[in-house]
Design an enzyme around this catalytic site. Structure first.
Site, mmCIF file in Angstrom:
data_model
loop_
_atom_site.group_PDB
_atom_site.id
_atom_site.type_symbol
_atom_site.label_atom_id
_atom_site.label_comp_id
_atom_site.label_asym_id
_atom_site.label_seq_id
_atom_site.Cartn_x
_atom_site.Cartn_y
_atom_site.Cartn_z
ATOM 1 C CE LYS A 47 -4.548 0.605 0.095
ATOM 2 N NZ LYS A 47 -5.542 -0.221 -0.602
ATOM 3 C CG ASP A 68 -7.193 3.337 -1.276
ATOM 4 O OD1 ASP A 68 -7.436 4.173 -0.389
ATOM 5 O OD2 ASP A 68 -7.488 2.135 -1.161
#
Length: 447
Positions: free
Chosen positions: A126, A166
């Site tokens: 991430k 995201d």
């Protein structure tokens, strides 16, 4: 057993005591996985979970860019490469002022289990920045994305680390970053997912997380011989995940009552139908407006400022906004108002207190690492299409997504079914995700 879990968490806290979101995610996994490790000699004594909670690599870098007034701005960029035991790191990039190492480590840790559950060969990672795209011009966002990628490109690649979008990172941002990567590396590869359909993207990628969440909830309802048809659904958020969760729920015969943003929520007692949802999509995606504008057009609806929608009576709740948005008191309201199913569209949107209330009431509850895996699953399908130089049809991708979500549900049932026939989806998701990664780590030795 409690002493072993507490001892493990104490060790993790010594190293990560200033990272509350990460510790919350690890605690939730430890409570279900450590008992399984102790019962299975193949994992016991190997410190597999301790190795999983330590990132293989955590990269932090400065991002300097010039705003429209000619002033130099400075942001911080990150990439957390958590675990690559089953494939290249895979996980989104988040641009939001709240981004920090704790949040990205929790997201990367969750991503390891989520990607494992999809059955696709993807590790977990991430990244992102504390940059806020809201209120910025397209040129400012382009300059920031180019500056961000001018550092990140050193650490990613189609066989190394494949980021996606995201919160705050959509097709526009992916395009800007891909353009800079292509320029710096002089190569056209599937290094980012969420690309435009005309240059390597996959159909239904924007829809995938929302669709997948509803598919998972549908499978949960089927275990009770039930369906979405006729159900009242409350949804938080109004971005991609919330929009397409609403679209699929409506398609399956449900009545969607709410959507929200940081300013509050709308409640439409008549239901948000397809036409109303199109208005929301245009408002949020193109005009970048606030959800409160909905009630100016649909005057029978109401807007509740600075509140979340969990007090609205419903059958199904789909939290699709952000982490820890649904607390213990919210959970009590949902249960007392007749909610029978909660399926997380966001990452860790329910607090531990909320999860306790859902489990105490024995309602269907799906953790995000299982129920919102549709987005990364479709990103994995995009990677496959890029490698094969193919483009599958919308129906082909949707069918594959639905099959993957059903497989994830089956894995959760396999490891989460209790003696009384009920299913602990948290336990099932954590153990199913752990087993695949742990087996790969043990096979590869201490690396």
């Amino acid at each position: 057993m409690k002493s072993k879990i507490d001892g493990f968490m104490e060790l993790v806290k010594q190293r990560n005591g200033h990272e509350p979101e990460f510790l919350q995610a690890v605690q939730e996994v430890a409570e279900t996985v450590i008992p399984y490790i102790i019962d299975n000699d193949i994992y016991f004594g190997k410190n597999v979970l301790l190795r999983m909670v330590e990132p293989e690599r955590l990269i932090s870098f400065r991002v300097c860019w010039v705003d429209d007034d000619g002033e130099i701005q400075v942001n911080r960029g990150y990439r957390v490469q958590m675990n690559s035991a089953i494939g290249p790191y895979k996980g989104g990039l988040r641009f939001h002022p709240t981004v920090n190492a704790s949040i990205l480590k929790f997201l990367a840790f969750e991503q390891v289990f989520k990607n494992s559950l999809t059955t696709l060969p993807m590790g977990g990672g991430k990244g992102g920045s504390d940059f806020d795209p809201k209120g910025k011009s397209d040129n400012e966002i382009m300059r920031f994305c180019h500056a961000f990628m001018s550092e990140l490109f050193r650490h990613i690649g189609h066989n190394t680390d494949v980021p996606a979008g995201d919160i705050g990172v959509g097709a526009r941002e992916i395009g800007f970053m891909f353009g800079m990567y292509k320029k710096l590396k002089t190569t056209f590869t599937g290094v980012l997912t969420g690309k435009g359909a005309s240059w390597g993207g996959s159909l239904i990628r924007p829809e995938a997380t929302g669709y997948g969440n509803v598919y998972f909830a549908q499978d949960m309802l089927k275990t009770q011989k039930d369906s979405f048809n006729g159900k009242k659904v409350v949804i938080s958020g109004s971005g991609n995940v919330a929009q397409y969760a609403a679209e699929k729920a409506i398609e399956l015969g449900a009545t969607v009552l709410t959507l929200s943003d940081s300013g509050g929520y709308i409640y439409d007692k008549d239901g948000i139908d397809t036409d109303k949802l199109k208005f929301v999509m245009d408002l949020k995606n193109n005009k970048r407006g606030r959800i409160s504008e909905y009630v100016k057009v649909y005057t029978s609806a109401k807007f509740v400022a600075k509140e979340k929608p969990w007090s609205v009576p419903c059958d199904v709740a789909l939290p699709c906004a952000t982490q820890n948005e649904l607390n213990g008191d919210d959970a009590k309201k949902l249960v007392s108002n007749g909610c029978i199913c909660v399926s997380e569209g966001a990452n860790m949107p329910s607090t531990p207190e909320a999860i306790h209330e859902f489990q105490k009431a024995k309602i269907l509850f799906a953790p995000g690492k299982a129920s919102n895996a549709g987005g990364v699953a479709t990103s994995g399908l995009e990677m496959s299409q890029n490698s094969l130089r193919l483009s599958w049809t919308r129906k082909e991708v949707d069918d594959k997504l639905k099959d993957i979500m059903s497989d994830i549900h089956d894995s959760c049932v396999k490891y989460g079914e209790k003696d009384d026939g009920s299913i602990d989806y948290i336990r099932g998701a954590n153990i199913a995700g752990f087993v695949k990664v742990a087996d790969a780590m043990l096979a590869q030795g201490i690396v």
